[in-house]
Design a protein around this motif. Structure first.
Motif, mmCIF file in Angstrom:
data_model
loop_
_atom_site.group_PDB
_atom_site.id
_atom_site.type_symbol
_atom_site.label_atom_id
_atom_site.label_comp_id
_atom_site.label_asym_id
_atom_site.label_seq_id
_atom_site.Cartn_x
_atom_site.Cartn_y
_atom_site.Cartn_z
ATOM 1 N N LYS A 1 -6.004 13.984 5.357
ATOM 2 C CA LYS A 1 -4.638 13.848 5.885
ATOM 3 C C LYS A 1 -3.595 14.192 4.816
ATOM 4 C CE LYS A 1 -5.688 10.289 9.339
ATOM 5 N NZ LYS A 1 -5.478 8.882 9.751
ATOM 6 N N ILE A 2 -3.806 13.685 3.605
ATOM 7 C CA ILE A 2 -2.833 13.948 2.539
ATOM 8 C C ILE A 2 -2.852 15.417 2.134
ATOM 9 C CG2 ILE A 2 -2.234 13.436 0.135
ATOM 10 C CD1 ILE A 2 -1.449 11.272 2.119
ATOM 11 N N THR A 3 -4.029 16.021 2.126
ATOM 12 C CA THR A 3 -4.098 17.458 1.831
ATOM 13 C C THR A 3 -3.344 18.255 2.888
ATOM 14 O OG1 THR A 3 -6.264 17.183 0.770
ATOM 15 C CG2 THR A 3 -5.648 19.410 1.433
ATOM 16 N N LYS A 4 -3.537 17.881 4.139
ATOM 17 C CA LYS A 4 -2.789 18.541 5.215
ATOM 18 C C LYS A 4 -1.286 18.351 5.011
ATOM 19 C CE LYS A 4 -1.958 18.362 10.215
ATOM 20 N NZ LYS A 4 -2.363 17.749 11.510
ATOM 21 N N SER B 1 5.043 16.342 7.397
ATOM 22 C CA SER B 1 4.424 15.999 6.118
ATOM 23 C C SER B 1 4.753 14.569 5.710
ATOM 24 C CB SER B 1 4.895 16.979 5.043
ATOM 25 O OG SER B 1 4.371 16.639 3.782
ATOM 26 N N GLN B 2 6.026 14.221 5.814
ATOM 27 C CA GLN B 2 6.438 12.878 5.395
ATOM 28 C C GLN B 2 5.859 11.799 6.308
ATOM 29 O OE1 GLN B 2 10.333 12.051 3.702
ATOM 30 N NE2 GLN B 2 10.907 14.179 4.044
ATOM 31 N N GLU B 3 5.730 12.092 7.589
ATOM 32 C CA GLU B 3 5.149 11.099 8.500
ATOM 33 C C GLU B 3 3.715 10.769 8.105
ATOM 34 O OE1 GLU B 3 5.526 12.624 12.419
ATOM 35 O OE2 GLU B 3 7.681 12.214 12.573
ATOM 36 N N ILE B 4 2.939 11.786 7.742
ATOM 37 C CA ILE B 4 1.557 11.551 7.319
ATOM 38 C C ILE B 4 1.532 10.741 6.028
ATOM 39 C CG2 ILE B 4 -0.549 12.663 6.495
ATOM 40 C CD1 ILE B 4 0.146 15.024 8.364
ATOM 41 N N ALA C 1 0.013 10.286 -1.811
ATOM 42 C CA ALA C 1 1.007 10.199 -0.731
ATOM 43 C C ALA C 1 2.419 10.181 -1.308
ATOM 44 C CB ALA C 1 0.751 8.960 0.117
ATOM 45 N N ILE C 2 2.626 9.467 -2.398
ATOM 46 C CA ILE C 2 3.947 9.437 -3.048
ATOM 47 C C ILE C 2 4.300 10.827 -3.577
ATOM 48 C CG2 ILE C 2 5.303 8.420 -4.928
ATOM 49 C CD1 ILE C 2 3.461 5.942 -4.699
ATOM 50 N N TYR C 3 3.313 11.515 -4.117
ATOM 51 C CA TYR C 3 3.522 12.891 -4.592
ATOM 52 C C TYR C 3 3.975 13.800 -3.450
ATOM 53 C CZ TYR C 3 1.990 17.716 -5.389
ATOM 54 O OH TYR C 3 1.927 19.079 -5.430
#
Length: 493
Positions: free
Chosen positions: A175-178, A191-194, A208-210
């Protein structure tokens, strides 16, 4: 009162509750199984936990609780329980099946491969074909994603992560890679929602913070982006992506601000060089680069490089097609270049974005200039400037009329005759308009000459020629001697 020994603690309506911990644990397990069957997973989880507390060395209890955790999508805890199973009983093949399922859900291919190997050794009849296919699919799409990253094919990366998530829908890593590559594609909200969902589960998720920081960076909110990158580095000092992004953002901000300072102090060449340098820092930062192209276009305009300014405005609009300032600047440059159709097109886009009175006036002026540009340029036909005096207009007409008169080309080919006749007619129109003060004033103001009585349609170029030279003859402007200069005769009526 009867003594039932150590195995029974009390009797209640013929129900005997065992006092032995092993029996009590087994009862709790059975009750948990009944709740599990009716999908009351949290209640079942509590009973399995109680059974484990009573008998912490029974592999089956951890296996059952692992199954509950899996049904509750808590695969990390499920994996820990499954590992406890095989720690207690290395031959417990069901424990390895649990490990395999959890590893797939978590996107852990290494653990999956090890589990498949162990299951094959312990139970060759185990039904894990679906799991094996899932592992192979994830491996395939992870490989394709890595290749796509090298090629900067970010849409392909997102596609590959979606396919991996088909097999492992709860995998945070996928998910974070996506989310990261959605940010590269400019899809910041998705992107921010994920990233936010991941942080809801784990506030210390540095990746996720990145990703949130990258979204802010690409939206040109550099100060907030800096804060996020710094937070990532506090949590994970070796986070290379955050470190690189932080350095890049700082360099971009510094170089852009230096360019702005040079421009304010009229050091335009220096400003141009700095904006060009800033554009090379991060080609993926579309919003920042759109502003840099606009800033450089402004410099180009000040350096009288109008065509280059148009090119930079176009580059800015390729990155952000709603960039109002870039549209206005390009339209203004098109006006300076007399490219009125392009100017009208841009001002129409401007009005769609912001239909202010000022913008409507600019569009009106551009349309008027376009209308004027499509008329014949009578000053150009006569070969005089727009501020030419009456005498200069007469002199220019006299010279060209003698060169273009049809009698002078009587022996020419039909094509040449036709071309000269056209030019002679246009010359007559030009002189007929510019020699008449009222018509000239209307023409200079941009009005259509056909909208007025006595417009161009009533101008006979031969009559204009005859009238002009008759007046010239009467005024002794020429020593005609019965013939016009240029060797052809003309009879006055």
């Amino acid at each position: 009162m009867a003594d039932f020994g150590e195995d029974v603690v009390m009797e209640n309506e013929d129900l005997l509750i065992p006092k032995n911990p092993a029996e009590l644990a087994e009862l709790k397990k059975e009750n948990g199984n009944q709740l599990y069957k009716v999908k009351q997973y949290r209640s079942a989880l509590n009973l399995y936990t109680e059974a484990i507390e009573l008998c912490p060395d029974t592999a089956a209890y951890y296996s059952n609780r692992s199954a509950c955790y899996m049904m509750l999508n808590n695969f990390q805890d499920a994996l820990e329980d499954a590992r406890k199973c095989i720690q207690i009983d290395p031959s417990f093949s069901k424990g390895y099946v649990r490990i395999l399922k959890c590893a797939i859900a978590l996107g852990d291919l290494t653990t999956s491969d090890n589990a498949i190997k162990q299951i094959g050794q312990l139970d060759k009849n185990a039904s894990i074909n679906n799991e094996i296919q899932s592992v192979e699919k994830m491996r395939q799409f992870e490989t394709e994603a890595a290749k796509a990253i090298d090629k900067k094919d970010f849409r392909k990366v997102v596609y590959c992560m979606d396919r991996c998530l088909d097999e492992a829908p709860t995998c945070t890593r996928y998910k974070i890679t996506k989310a990261e590559y959605l940010a590269f594609l400019g899809r910041y909200q998705e992107s921010q929602e994920i990233a936010n969902n991941a942080l809801h589960l784990d506030k210390t998720n540095a990746d996720a913070i990145y990703v949130r920081g990258m979204c802010l960076y690409y939206e040109d909110n550099l100060d907030s982006a800096f804060n996020h990158f710094q937070q990532v580095l506090r949590l994970a000092p070796d986070h290379r992506k955050a470190m690189d992004a932080y350095k890049k953002a700082k360099e971009l901000k510094k170089t852009k601000e230096s360019g702005n300072e040079a421009y304010k102090n009229c050091r335009f060449q220096e400003a141009f060089a700095l904006y060009t340098e800033a554009l090379a820092i991060d080609p993926l930062n579309k919003k920042a680069n759109a502003k840099l192209y606009f800033n450089r276009a402004t410099v180009q305009h000040r350096l009288a490089k109008t065509k280059e300014a148009v090119d930079d405005c176009s580059a800015a609009l390729d990155l952000d097609d709603t960039y109002l300032k870039a549209l206005l600047r390009r339209a203004s440059c098109y006006m300076d270049l007399s490219e009125y159709e392009e100017a009208v097109r841009d001002y129409e886009k401007v009005c769609k974005l912001n239909k202010s009175r000022e913008h409507r006036k600019l569009l009106q002026d551009a349309k008027f200039a376009l209308k004027k540009s499509k008329r014949k340029d009578y000053y150009k036909i006569l070969g005089v400037e727009k501020n030419a005096s009456d005498g200069e207009i007469k002199k220019a007409y006299r010279k060209k009329a003698l060169m273009l008169h049809p009698d002078r080309h009587a022996n020419a080919t039909d094509a040449v005759k036709k071309d000269q006749e056209k030019k002679f007619k246009e010359l007559g129109e030009a002189y007929g308009i510019l020699s008449d003060p009222k018509k000239k004033a209307r023409y200079d103001s941009g009005q259509d000459m056909e909208d007025f009585d006595g417009g161009m349609s009533d101008i006979d170029p031969t009559q204009v020629f005859q009238t002009f030279f008759s007046q010239a003859h009467n005024c002794n402007d020429f020593n005609l001697g019965g013939a016009f200069p240029g060797g052809f005769s003309f009879q006055f009526s």
